[in-house]
Design a protein around this motif. Sequence first.
Motif, PDB file in Angstrom:
ATOM      1  N   ALA A 176       0.833  -1.209   0.000  1.00  0.00           N
ATOM      2  CA  ALA A 176       0.000   0.000   0.000  1.00  0.00           C
ATOM      3  C   ALA A 176       0.867   1.259   0.000  1.00  0.00           C
ATOM      4  O   ALA A 176       0.606   2.212  -0.747  1.00  0.00           O
ATOM      5  N   LEU A 177       1.911   1.276   0.821  1.00  0.00           N
ATOM      6  CA  LEU A 177       2.788   2.458   0.885  1.00  0.00           C
ATOM      7  C   LEU A 177       3.475   2.698  -0.457  1.00  0.00           C
ATOM      8  O   LEU A 177       3.815   3.827  -0.803  1.00  0.00           O
ATOM      9  N   LEU A 178       3.689   1.617  -1.219  1.00  0.00           N
ATOM     10  CA  LEU A 178       4.366   1.746  -2.517  1.00  0.00           C
ATOM     11  C   LEU A 178       3.387   1.787  -3.683  1.00  0.00           C
ATOM     12  O   LEU A 178       3.804   1.886  -4.848  1.00  0.00           O
ATOM     13  N   GLY A 179       2.071   1.705  -3.391  1.00  0.00           N
ATOM     14  CA  GLY A 179       1.073   1.769  -4.471  1.00  0.00           C
ATOM     15  C   GLY A 179       1.083   0.554  -5.380  1.00  0.00           C
ATOM     16  O   GLY A 179       0.733   0.643  -6.563  1.00  0.00           O
ATOM     17  N   LEU A 180       1.482  -0.620  -4.847  1.00  0.00           N
ATOM     18  CA  LEU A 180       1.516  -1.838  -5.665  1.00  0.00           C
ATOM     19  C   LEU A 180       0.217  -2.618  -5.494  1.00  0.00           C
ATOM     20  O   LEU A 180      -0.208  -2.880  -4.376  1.00  0.00           O
ATOM     21  N   PRO A 181      -0.421  -3.013  -6.595  1.00  0.00           N
ATOM     22  CA  PRO A 181      -1.647  -3.809  -6.477  1.00  0.00           C
ATOM     23  C   PRO A 181      -1.336  -5.221  -5.989  1.00  0.00           C
ATOM     24  O   PRO A 181      -0.332  -5.818  -6.395  1.00  0.00           O
ATOM     25  N   LEU A 182      -2.175  -5.718  -5.101  1.00  0.00           N
ATOM     26  CA  LEU A 182      -1.930  -7.007  -4.459  1.00  0.00           C
ATOM     27  C   LEU A 182      -3.267  -7.732  -4.359  1.00  0.00           C
ATOM     28  O   LEU A 182      -4.197  -7.246  -3.727  1.00  0.00           O
ATOM     29  N   GLU A 183      -3.355  -8.877  -4.981  1.00  0.00           N
ATOM     30  CA  GLU A 183      -4.549  -9.716  -4.841  1.00  0.00           C
ATOM     31  C   GLU A 183      -4.433 -10.475  -3.521  1.00  0.00           C
ATOM     32  O   GLU A 183      -3.341 -10.831  -3.113  1.00  0.00           O
ATOM     33  N   ARG A 184      -5.566 -10.700  -2.842  1.00  0.00           N
ATOM     34  CA  ARG A 184      -5.512 -11.374  -1.545  1.00  0.00           C
ATOM     35  C   ARG A 184      -6.280 -12.691  -1.570  1.00  0.00           C
ATOM     36  O   ARG A 184      -7.379 -12.753  -2.093  1.00  0.00           O
ATOM     37  N   ARG A 185      -5.668 -13.730  -0.973  1.00  0.00           N
ATOM     38  CA  ARG A 185      -6.331 -15.024  -0.882  1.00  0.00           C
ATOM     39  C   ARG A 185      -6.308 -15.472   0.579  1.00  0.00           C
ATOM     40  O   ARG A 185      -5.242 -15.627   1.154  1.00  0.00           O
ATOM     41  N   GLY A 186      -7.489 -15.635   1.169  1.00  0.00           N
ATOM     42  CA  GLY A 186      -7.582 -15.845   2.616  1.00  0.00           C
ATOM     43  C   GLY A 186      -7.597 -17.302   3.058  1.00  0.00           C
ATOM     44  O   GLY A 186      -8.143 -18.171   2.368  1.00  0.00           O
ATOM     45  N   TYR A 187      -6.971 -17.562   4.199  1.00  0.00           N
ATOM     46  CA  TYR A 187      -6.975 -18.878   4.850  1.00  0.00           C
ATOM     47  C   TYR A 187      -7.290 -18.639   6.315  1.00  0.00           C
ATOM     48  O   TYR A 187      -6.919 -17.616   6.876  1.00  0.00           O
ATOM     49  N   ASP A 188      -7.933 -19.621   6.958  1.00  0.00           N
ATOM     50  CA  ASP A 188      -8.207 -19.515   8.388  1.00  0.00           C
ATOM     51  C   ASP A 188      -7.217 -20.415   9.128  1.00  0.00           C
ATOM     52  O   ASP A 188      -7.342 -21.642   9.109  1.00  0.00           O
ATOM     53  N   ILE A 189      -6.219 -19.782   9.779  1.00  0.00           N
ATOM     54  CA  ILE A 189      -5.210 -20.617  10.452  1.00  0.00           C
ATOM     55  C   ILE A 189      -5.824 -21.359  11.636  1.00  0.00           C
ATOM     56  O   ILE A 189      -5.352 -22.429  11.999  1.00  0.00           O
ATOM     57  N   MET A 190      -6.905 -20.808  12.238  1.00  0.00           N
ATOM     58  CA  MET A 190      -7.550 -21.494  13.360  1.00  0.00           C
ATOM     59  C   MET A 190      -8.168 -22.821  12.911  1.00  0.00           C
ATOM     60  O   MET A 190      -8.373 -23.724  13.707  1.00  0.00           O
ATOM     61  N   LYS A 191      -8.491 -22.930  11.628  1.00  0.00           N
ATOM     62  CA  LYS A 191      -9.067 -24.168  11.096  1.00  0.00           C
ATOM     63  C   LYS A 191      -8.018 -25.041  10.406  1.00  0.00           C
ATOM     64  O   LYS A 191      -8.362 -26.007   9.721  1.00  0.00           O
ATOM     65  N   GLY A 192      -6.734 -24.654  10.532  1.00  0.00           N
ATOM     66  CA  GLY A 192      -5.670 -25.484   9.959  1.00  0.00           C
ATOM     67  C   GLY A 192      -5.586 -25.422   8.443  1.00  0.00           C
ATOM     68  O   GLY A 192      -5.043 -26.321   7.805  1.00  0.00           O
ATOM     69  N   GLU A 193      -6.116 -24.345   7.851  1.00  0.00           N
ATOM     70  CA  GLU A 193      -6.167 -24.298   6.386  1.00  0.00           C
ATOM     71  C   GLU A 193      -4.803 -24.122   5.723  1.00  0.00           C
ATOM     72  O   GLU A 193      -4.689 -24.248   4.504  1.00  0.00           O
ATOM     73  N   THR A 194      -3.760 -23.822   6.521  1.00  0.00           N
ATOM     74  CA  THR A 194      -2.414 -23.747   5.927  1.00  0.00           C
ATOM     75  C   THR A 194      -1.606 -25.023   6.205  1.00  0.00           C
ATOM     76  O   THR A 194      -0.408 -25.062   5.954  1.00  0.00           O
ATOM     77  N   ARG A 195      -2.283 -26.032   6.764  1.00  0.00           N
ATOM     78  CA  ARG A 195      -1.597 -27.309   7.037  1.00  0.00           C
ATOM     79  C   ARG A 195      -2.154 -28.425   6.156  1.00  0.00           C
ATOM     80  O   ARG A 195      -1.787 -29.584   6.331  1.00  0.00           O
ATOM     81  N   THR A 196      -3.040 -28.097   5.239  1.00  0.00           N
ATOM     82  CA  THR A 196      -3.611 -29.126   4.365  1.00  0.00           C
ATOM     83  C   THR A 196      -2.530 -29.646   3.419  1.00  0.00           C
ATOM     84  O   THR A 196      -1.582 -28.940   3.087  1.00  0.00           O
ATOM     85  N   PRO A 197      -2.672 -30.911   2.971  1.00  0.00           N
ATOM     86  CA  PRO A 197      -1.687 -31.456   2.016  1.00  0.00           C
ATOM     87  C   PRO A 197      -1.539 -30.566   0.783  1.00  0.00           C
ATOM     88  O   PRO A 197      -0.428 -30.401   0.265  1.00  0.00           O
ATOM     89  N   GLU A 198      -2.639 -29.988   0.339  1.00  0.00           N
ATOM     90  CA  GLU A 198      -2.577 -29.151  -0.862  1.00  0.00           C
ATOM     91  C   GLU A 198      -1.749 -27.885  -0.620  1.00  0.00           C
ATOM     92  O   GLU A 198      -0.906 -27.512  -1.436  1.00  0.00           O
TER      93      GLU A 198
END
Lengths: 205, 205
Positions: free
Chosen positions: A24-46
């Motif tokens: 944001a400070l540099l004015g760069l566009p950034l797409e966001r993709r959300g995960y819920d770490i409380m549900k372990g969504e970053t520990r899935t095999p995929e």
Amino acid sequence: MRENLILHEDPRSGNCYKIRLTAALLGLPLERRGYDIMKGETRTPEFVANVNANGRIPVLQIGDRFLPESNAACWYLAEGSRLVPADRFERADMLRWMFFEQYNHEPNIATLRFWLCYVGEANLTPMQRDQIMAKRAGGEAALSVMEQHLAVHQWFVGSSASLADVSLYAYTHVCEAGGFRLHDYPAICRWLDRVSALPGYVPMD
Amino acid sequence: MRENLILHEDPRSGNCYKIRLTAALLGLPLERRGYDIMKGETRTPEFVANVNANGRIPVLQIGDRFLPESNAACWYLAEGSRLVPADRFERADMLRWMFFEQYNHEPNIATLRFWLCYVGEANLTPMQRDQIMAKRAGGEAALSVMEQHLAVHQWFVGSSASLADVSLYAYTHVCEAGGFRLHDYPAICRWLDRVSALPGYVPMD
């Protein structure tokens, strides 16, 4: 930088917010993709196979390449910009504060916020509960090092904001959720105001 | 780089060794000044006032300026050399492994080596003893992430040694002193041999 940038994130994470604030400070566009770490969504095999073998967010995706570690992602976005000092010593000194952030600050201050604010004190394991006082002391020590520096400097490095400020801002400005008391640190409070007044600043969700 | 370089160190510290190894690989002369962390020599009022307010070694002194944090000091020495990739993504990816080292590797693997090999298991506080299994698991997880990467890559980033290798080598090659078993990680063992065969390599004291 022409490649499409995607931030794999949990919006509650200060480590993810650092990257979003840098962009944001540099004015760069950034797409966001959300995960819920409380549900372990970053520990899935995929996730582990395709995004980060270490099972953690944030990860900055640049085209078809994946870059874990919040401060490395900030570096990728900001290299060559006004957020990275032009002087060799100052550039290394900026990294010094970013390593301090990951070693002395985040494991204490971010972890207590996560435990007390998201997991809930009643749900902690006995081993986690036993660590609260050590993390409290470690966090206060990190805040004291920052306070001492900011009592005589406007920014962590040189005469303007750099990634060191962005990195340390992320969990400092929400440290009261982990039981720290910002009023004990007046120089830090004034610095937080300077960061949030930077052109392009975006708040945490 | 014409300024006099002095490393404030404890020779038993892998974090100090990283800087010494970086300088050796690049042929940079480095004066050494020793402190005994077991005797609290980095917590004296003089050290805290003049060398590092955070009370820790290593600190790289460059002329009359002081740079704490091992990986930042390595960066200062190596920027622009063959130990830092020329490609922007690879440079950030190198920092990614260095932040991984300070967050996931060093607090587990270096701390267990320090506790078991220098402090002595019988002298640990109950709180430290309670953390051994968590640090064991964290260290094994970090070594597994490294093993998985090194099973298909010769080096951590790109096609030659970089600071990522220097940084991760320091505490990995002495991890058995913390109770880890290197034979469980054959790809790591082959990589350790590649690092120690680099021209200019110096061993830990």
